[in-house]
Design an enzyme around this catalytic site. Structure first.
Site, PDB file in Angstrom:
ATOM      1  CB  CYS A   1      34.877 -58.816  11.657  1.00 36.55           C
ATOM      2  SG  CYS A   1      35.034 -58.212   9.963  1.00 36.55           S
TER       3      CYS A   1
ATOM      4  CB  CYS B   1      35.447 -60.892   7.538  1.00 37.54           C
ATOM      5  SG  CYS B   1      34.947 -59.765   8.835  1.00 37.54           S
TER       6      CYS B   1
ATOM      7  CE  LYS C   1      36.466 -64.669   5.357  1.00 34.60           C
ATOM      8  NZ  LYS C   1      35.050 -64.840   5.746  1.00 34.60           N
TER       9      LYS C   1
ATOM     10  CE1 TYR D   1      28.780 -65.965   4.042  1.00 36.80           C
ATOM     11  CE2 TYR D   1      27.382 -67.634   5.049  1.00 36.80           C
ATOM     12  CZ  TYR D   1      27.522 -66.425   4.397  1.00 36.80           C
ATOM     13  OH  TYR D   1      26.428 -65.675   4.106  1.00 36.80           O
TER      14      TYR D   1
ATOM     15  CD  GLU E   1      34.629 -67.070   3.202  1.00 40.69           C
ATOM     16  OE1 GLU E   1      33.882 -66.198   2.721  1.00 40.69           O
ATOM     17  OE2 GLU E   1      34.934 -67.102   4.408  1.00 40.69           O
TER      18      GLU E   1
ATOM     19  CG  HIS F   1      29.848 -54.609 -24.310  1.00 41.26           C
ATOM     20  ND1 HIS F   1      29.639 -55.950 -24.141  1.00 41.26           N
ATOM     21  CD2 HIS F   1      30.654 -54.471 -25.399  1.00 41.26           C
ATOM     22  CE1 HIS F   1      30.263 -56.607 -25.100  1.00 41.26           C
ATOM     23  NE2 HIS F   1      30.895 -55.731 -25.880  1.00 41.26           N
TER      24      HIS F   1
ATOM     25  CD  GLU G   1      27.907 -57.028 -21.529  1.00 42.53           C
ATOM     26  OE1 GLU G   1      27.150 -56.620 -22.432  1.00 42.53           O
ATOM     27  OE2 GLU G   1      29.146 -57.011 -21.608  1.00 42.53           O
TER      28      GLU G   1
END
Length: 453
Positions: free
Chosen positions: A43, A48, A51, A179, A183, A437, A442
């Site tokens: 990782c 990750c 990346k 994944y 990616e 908002h 929302e």
């Protein structure tokens, strides 16, 4: 503990191994952690973290274009690949040192050598030294898979090498549909590389909700990424400074690089687990029980080497639970259900819970709520990109079974939705929650009409 050099010997200083070593040491155990490369694991070093940094870099091209609609001029911009790689390496160096500091601050000893298993209580270091431990924890992760039977496989790169390319290719073929494949397709395409994604399945991201898969594929194609489904690479050969790729459907084309992202396999080769009698699964992962204990009582395993749920936060949780159970005096089992996750594709995906297909297989009545809309930002940027949100609801209990989002900040939303879905929130709880908002999120609390399409 008497008779052993250490209470715990951890093989592998990735996310799971480091967490287990730190927590065990804090409980008072004498701990050693062996790592042959760098501390931080896949990782931090080659997964990750770098990346995600590359994903950020690749998004700026569109950001500069979008800024024009908001009154900004962006004519004089340029990109330098070497600078990105250098800056990324600097950050990885910083994280590597931080992991070492944290490990040693907890009282664990770091041994920067390769370690293998000699027997249920003994490890062998590359230097030839043997050390004993009451418990051995295997946390060696997984490695990218490249099919060795493929002609020209040695010409392909994986995500490991993609972080250190000397220069960007003009065209790249990425093999895979998970994944990593999607990616990196977004990364290379965003950095101006002509990108072809070759996927053997009928659609990318097998296992994800079908609406999300189809939506992302459509958005990727808008960005110029060519997606070739139900296809696979049959051969690779050298062609000038690049390669020539042949597919099983007869198509052949040239590229600067071909990258395999077809999954990862557990790092057990040459680890010596057979010396201790550790049982492996049919997929060559360490077979463990709910407490991460292998078939040998003194040997445990956590993270990707067990091939349960191959995500960094899962490895961390498993490592912590192991230390709590073995050295903290409290049995902790990791719940591998309802794990929120993100795919940092472009646009990104955030998801938690059941897909529509999974829900219909397990529940008598399923209600679907979904919406697709243009994010507010693009009303001025003019970009042709849409966002998709979907709720999967048990039609009898009203409980939200799954939530799936494809669009800006979907990963951030998934983290919070993971709490909500795990707590058993109902659709009526969503409906009763005030909207923030104007936000894209929302839409999650304003969806009222069931999808009947």
């Amino acid at each position: 503990m008497s008779g052993f050099d250490y209470d715990l010997f951890v093989i592998g200083a990735g996310s799971g191994g480091v967490r287990a070593g730190r927590i065990a040491a804090r409980y008072g155990a004498k701990v050693a952690v062996a790592e042959e490369y760098r501390v931080g694991g896949t990782c931090v070093i080659r997964g990750c973290v770098p990346k995600k940094l590359f994903v950020y870099a690749s998004k700026f091209a569109e950001e500069f274009e979008d800024a024009v609609g908001f009154g900004w001029a962006s004519e004089k911009v340029s990109f330098d690949w070497a600078s990105l790689v250098e800056n990324k390496d600097r950050e990885i160096d910083r994280l590597n040192k931080a992991y070492i500091r944290n490990l040693e601050a907890a009282g664990a000893e770091l041994i920067q050598e390769r370690a293998t298993v000699a027997d249920p209580h003994t490890v062998l270091l590359a230097s030839g030294r043997k050390l004993t431990a009451l418990y051995i924890l295997v946390a060696t992760g997984a490695t990218p898979f490249v099919p060795r039977h493929l002609p020209g496989h040695e010409l392909a790169i994986t995500s490991n090498e993609a972080f250190h390319l000397e220069r960007l290719p003009s065209r790249i073929v990425i093999v895979g549909g998970g994944y990593i494949a999607v990616e990196f397709a977004g990364i290379f395409s965003g950095l101006g590389v002509e990108t072809v994604l070759v996927c053997r399945g009928e659609q990318i991201l097998r296992g994800f909700d079908d609406d999300i898969r189809n939506h992302l594929a459509g958005e990727m194609k808008k960005k110029g990424i060519e997606i070739r489904t139900q296809a696979n690479v049959a051969s690779i050969e050298r062609s000038g400074d690049g390669v020539r790729v042949g597919l099983n459907d007869g198509a052949r084309f040239g590229a600067g690089q071909v990258m395999f992202a077809t999954g990862r396999i557990p790092n057990v080769l040459g680890l010596g687990l057979e010396n201790a009698g550790v049982e492996l699964t049919p997929h060559m992962a360490v077979k463990v029980d709910s407490l991460s204990r292998s078939s040998v009582p003194s040997i445990y395993a956590v993270g990707d080497v067990t091939n349960r749920v191959n995500l960094t936060p899962v490895a961390i949780r498993e490592g912590h639970a192991f230390a709590d159970t073995v050295f903290g005096g409290k049995e902790v089992k990791v719940d591998h259900a309802l794990i929120p996750t993100a795919v940092f594709s472009q646009p990104e995906i955030g998801t938690v819970g059941l897909t529509e297909v999974q829900a219909r297989q397990g529940y008598r009545a399923v209600d679907i709520y979904k919406t697709s809309f243009r994010p507010m930002k693009h009303t001025l940027s003019g970009r042709d990109e849409r966002m998709l949100m979907k709720l999967v609801v048990d039609g009898e209990s009203d409980r939200v079974l799954g939530c799936h989002i494809c669009g800006p900040d979907a990963g951030e939303m998934a983290q919070l939705l993971g709490i909500v879905v795990r707590m058993g929130a109902k659709k009526s709880d969503f409906d009763a929650t005030m909207a923030v908002h104007p936000t894209a999120a929302e839409e999650l609390v304003t969806l009222r009409e069931k999808w009947t399409g």
